[in-house]
Write an enzyme that holds these catalytic residues in place. Structure first.
Site, PDB file in Angstrom:
ATOM      1  N   CYS A 123     -38.907  38.464 -18.000  1.00 17.49           N
ATOM      2  CA  CYS A 123     -39.493  37.157 -17.737  1.00 17.49           C
ATOM      3  C   CYS A 123     -41.014  37.252 -17.611  1.00 17.49           C
ATOM      4  O   CYS A 123     -41.589  38.328 -17.560  1.00 17.49           O
ATOM      5  CB  CYS A 123     -38.897  36.560 -16.474  1.00 17.49           C
ATOM      6  SG  CYS A 123     -37.124  36.202 -16.622  1.00 17.49           S
ATOM      7  N   HIS A 146     -41.949  32.543 -13.561  1.00 21.02           N
ATOM      8  CA  HIS A 146     -41.628  32.569 -12.137  1.00 21.02           C
ATOM      9  C   HIS A 146     -42.731  33.264 -11.343  1.00 21.02           C
ATOM     10  O   HIS A 146     -43.655  33.850 -11.905  1.00 21.02           O
ATOM     11  CB  HIS A 146     -40.276  33.246 -11.893  1.00 21.02           C
ATOM     12  CG  HIS A 146     -40.243  34.715 -12.199  1.00 21.02           C
ATOM     13  ND1 HIS A 146     -40.710  35.678 -11.324  1.00 21.02           N
ATOM     14  CD2 HIS A 146     -39.796  35.395 -13.288  1.00 21.02           C
ATOM     15  CE1 HIS A 146     -40.550  36.877 -11.844  1.00 21.02           C
ATOM     16  NE2 HIS A 146     -40.001  36.737 -13.044  1.00 21.02           N
TER      17      HIS A 146
END
Length: 224
Positions: free
Chosen positions: A200, A184
């Site tokens: 992440c 992301h």
């Protein structure tokens, strides 16, 4: 001059002279600080300035990256492929803090990434099963319980520059199941190359937008 001729009668001649010298030194120091030359702004290759320029046509206009805070070693660039994977594969090397998109001809497009504070908690082979532009962020239940800042967004935070997922998200699935890990975006260049996220893999917004348009759903990913 007699002592009584001094501006302050109770001040000795020696004290007056010492005070005058101190004031003169301060005055000189003040002058020096106003004329001191600041270090020059760093000069960046125009190609990188264009690569990380503002993106005003996005749904939420993305500002230019301040390259002083993005490590030059983590600028997007083509490199000899170190992975040996087939073209079209994404390889995330968490130790190096790099993401490689393998190309034809023994090359790879390398992006700088930030990873989880405790190291990436998942590794192995999987695929990009879903993609989203300006995605909604829904914190995991465990995060909602431990982090009061996440609690207001238990039902989801709409997309935008303040959203932790940034401009794009690519969702990692293994054997048809969501691993809960994502590739992301972020608007914080200082975090690229660092272990700072909740697990992440983050790329600066300009890089995640570039990667997003290069990889379709079903792209294989290897995290090592």
């Amino acid at each position: 001059m007699t002592t009584s001729a001094l501006p302050f009668p109770n001040l000795s001649r020696r004290g007056f002279l010492a005070g005058s010298a101190a004031l003169s030194a301060l005055a000189l120091a003040g002058c020096a600080s106003t004329t001191e030359r600041l270090p020059p702004e760093p000069t960046f290759d125009p190609a990188y300035l264009q690569m990380y320029a503002a993106l005003p046509n996005e749904k939420f206009p993305v500002p230019a990256v301040d390259l002083r805070y993005l490590k030059p070693t983590h600028f997007r660039q083509y490199v000899p492929d170190p992975t040996g994977e087939r073209p079209g594969t994404i390889v995330v090397n968490t130790g190096e803090r790099y993401l490689y998109l393998v190309q034809e001809g023994g090359q790879a497009l390398r992006y700088g990434v930030g990873i989880g504070r405790e190291g990436f908690a998942w590794s192995g082979r999987a695929e990009i099963a879903r993609k989203a532009m300006w995605p909604t962020w829904t914190p995991p239940h465990e995060m909602v319980l431990r982090d009061p800042n996440a609690a207001p967004w238990a039902n989801g935070m709409p997309g935008g520059l303040g959203n932790p997922l940034g401009a794009r998200a690519m969702y990692i699935y293994q054997d048809g199941r969501d691993t809960i890990y994502r590739l992301h975006g972020t608007s914080d260049p200082a975090t690229i190359g660092e272990a700072v996220s909740s697990g992440c893999v983050r790329l600066i917004n300009q890089d995640v937008i570039d990667l997003y348009q290069r990889v379709p759903v079903g792209t294989p990913i290897l995290v090592v």
